[in-house]
Scaffold this motif. Structure first.
Motif, short mmCIF file in Angstrom:
data_model
loop_
_atom_site.label_atom_id
_atom_site.label_comp_id
_atom_site.label_asym_id
_atom_site.label_seq_id
_atom_site.Cartn_x
_atom_site.Cartn_y
_atom_site.Cartn_z
N GLY A 71 13.56 -3.29 20.96
CA GLY A 71 14.32 -3.38 19.72
C GLY A 71 15.70 -3.98 19.93
N THR A 72 16.35 -3.61 21.03
CA THR A 72 17.70 -4.11 21.28
C THR A 72 17.70 -5.64 21.37
OG1 THR A 72 18.25 -2.08 22.44
CG2 THR A 72 19.66 -3.98 22.90
N ASP A 176 16.44 -4.08 10.81
CA ASP A 176 16.04 -3.38 12.02
C ASP A 176 15.03 -2.32 11.58
OD1 ASP A 176 15.82 -1.46 14.00
OD2 ASP A 176 17.91 -1.57 14.61
N GLN A 179 12.78 2.15 13.56
CA GLN A 179 12.37 3.52 13.21
C GLN A 179 11.33 3.54 12.09
OE1 GLN A 179 13.05 6.40 14.71
NE2 GLN A 179 14.55 5.63 16.16
N SER A 199 10.11 -2.04 17.88
CA SER A 199 10.08 -1.60 19.28
C SER A 199 8.82 -0.77 19.53
CB SER A 199 11.32 -0.74 19.55
OG SER A 199 11.25 -0.18 20.84
N HIS A 201 8.20 1.55 22.04
CA HIS A 201 8.24 2.92 22.56
C HIS A 201 8.50 3.97 21.50
CE1 HIS A 201 12.67 3.90 22.99
NE2 HIS A 201 12.76 2.60 22.87
N LYS A 202 8.75 3.52 20.25
CA LYS A 202 8.91 4.50 19.16
C LYS A 202 7.57 4.81 18.51
CE LYS A 202 13.47 3.97 19.42
NZ LYS A 202 14.39 4.96 19.92
C1 LIG Z 1 17.14 1.85 14.76
C2 LIG Z 1 17.03 1.41 16.18
N1 LIG Z 1 17.27 0.14 16.50
C3 LIG Z 1 17.17 -0.32 17.75
C4 LIG Z 1 16.83 0.51 18.79
C5 LIG Z 1 16.72 -0.02 20.18
O1 LIG Z 1 15.37 -0.22 20.55
P1 LIG Z 1 14.96 -0.28 22.10
O2 LIG Z 1 15.13 1.09 22.64
O3 LIG Z 1 13.52 -0.73 22.07
O4 LIG Z 1 15.82 -1.32 22.74
C6 LIG Z 1 16.59 1.88 18.52
C7 LIG Z 1 16.28 2.83 19.62
O5 LIG Z 1 16.75 3.94 19.63
C8 LIG Z 1 16.68 2.33 17.18
O6 LIG Z 1 16.46 3.61 16.86
#
Ligand SMILES: Cc1ncc(COP(=O)(O)O)c(C=O)c1O
Length: 376
Positions: A71-72, A176, A179, A199, A201-202
């Motif tokens: 996600g990042t 984004d 979640q 992402s 892993h969620k």
């Molecule tokens: C809303 C949101 N955006 C982005 C991220 C980041 O995702 P990743 O952990 O896959 O880099 C998270 C992770 O906690 C998130 O909750």
């Protein structure tokens, strides 16, 4: 003591079927998808098939999906990619005060690089006002980045309304959905979204993998340079086993979306009812109506979040404050500050519980009981 894991918004355990696919792929699929021999071509096919599944899950075409390290990276690619591709058209960006740091810190970096960023406020429920957004839009606004659902309090933003507002504006609309994906049905066309981050892993998939949806015609400047992978949008040899396992996790989530949403709402409801029955004083932070089924953020008067989380940990319950832990101390959550203001009690006494795979009614009843023993 068997631990009770109530922190699925932080990360999730991998589903059994996903582990099976992942390990099988690690054993069998070592080929480089860029190689032209059979071993490489086999790996390429796996990635292509996986990409179809990822794309279909949000109503997109497979050419619109760029696989990232999570996600990042997807957020960073959307934000820096837009800013540097479109800076001649404008240098103004709109986002919200309650984004994940993957968005907020990227925007702060852009401010240092001469871009102007408007951070929209939220109300006590955590919702932005679409009128505020409308009045913040300018001719030089090139990007609007508003999260689908918040990771700390679970509030879901009016994404379709925002898409409708932006449809005639030059700004790209990024959301984004890290979640929201896997909890809510997402259709990028219906919601008129240009860029969307996901992402793995969620959603009970492996860590370190995700994707960015990029609507056809949306131009981004890459942040990675090297090989020609991902149609030259994201250089680097693909992590084939993780990609295939991610696609498996997506399939499982899609198949069980309605069922799991009902189950998580029930877990949340049982947990709330039990806390009430046991006489634990608390209030729910955020919205009751527009909220992710699996996230619950509560404020418990006269508790201190740092001590409380340690007590929960010792009692065998994994929960979270939802905000960053720095050097063992918890910074006040920027999300709760945006919702309630500086120096409000919620900043010191709020805890996030988030439900997911393998949680049972018995577990949440036990968790509520243990909380009552700590609090009362
Ligand atoms: C809303 C949101 N955006 C982005 C991220 C980041 O995702 P990743 O952990 O896959 O880099 C998270 C992770 O906690 C998130 O909750």
């Amino acid at each position: 003591m068997t631990r009770i894991y109530l922190d699925h918004a932080a990360t999730t355990p991998m589903a059994e079927e996903v582990i099976q696919v992942y390990t099988a792929e690690m054993k069998e699929e070592f080929g480089n998808p860029s190689s032209i021999h059979q071993t490489g071509r086999k790996a390429r096919k796996k990635v292509d098939d996986a990409r179809m599944i990822l794309a279909k899950s949000i109503g997109a075409h497979e050419t619109e999906v760029t696989i990232t390290s999570g996600g990042t990276e997807a957020d960073n690619y959307a934000i820096f990619g837009t800013a540097y591709a479109r800076q001649s058209e404008g240098r103004h960006i709109i986002t919200t005060q309650i984004e994940h740091h993957a968005v907020l810190h990227a925007c702060e970096q852009l401010e240092k690089d001469g871009f102007e960023v408007t951070y929209l406020p939220v109300d006590q429920k955590g919702l932005i006002s679409v009128d505020d957004l409308k009045s913040s839009l300018r001719k030089d606004t090139i990007l609007v980045s508003i999260m689908f659902a918040n990771n700390e309090v679970g509030v879901v933003q009016p994404i379709e309304e925002i898409g409708e507002l932006l449809k005639d504006h030059i700004a790209y609309f990024h959301t984004d959905a890290v979640q929201a994906f896997g909890s809510l049905t997402i259709d990028v066309h219906k919601a008129q979204i240009d860029l969307l981050s996901v992402s793995s892993h969620k959603i009970n998939g492996p860590k370190g993998i995700g994707f960015l949806y990029q609507r056809k015609g949306i131009m981004l400047k890459p942040i990675f340079y090297g090989g020609q992978q991902e149609r030259k949008k994201r250089a680097g040899t693909e992590n084939v086993p993780a990609i295939v396992a991610f696609a498996k996790a997506v399939q499982l989530k899609q198949a069980a979306l309605t069922e799991s949403s009902v189950a998580y709402k029930q877990l949340k409801q049982t947990f709330i009812s039990e806390l009430k029955r046991l006489g634990v004083p608390f209030k729910v932070n955020g919205s009751y109506e527009t909220v992710l089924p699996h996230v619950l953020n509560i404020s418990i008067p006269n508790t201190d979040v740092e001590t409380f989380l340690v007590q929960l940990d010792l009692a065998g319950i994994d929960a979270s404050s939802g905000s960053a832990c720095t050097a063992g101390s918890i910074d006040p959550s920027h999300v709760l500050v945006a919702m309630f203001g500086e120096n409000t009690p919620e900043l010191r006494n709020s805890v996030r519980f988030s439900f997911g795979l393998n949680n049972t009614q018995e577990q949440v009843i036990e968790a509520a009981y243990k909380i009552s023993k700590i609090v009362l």
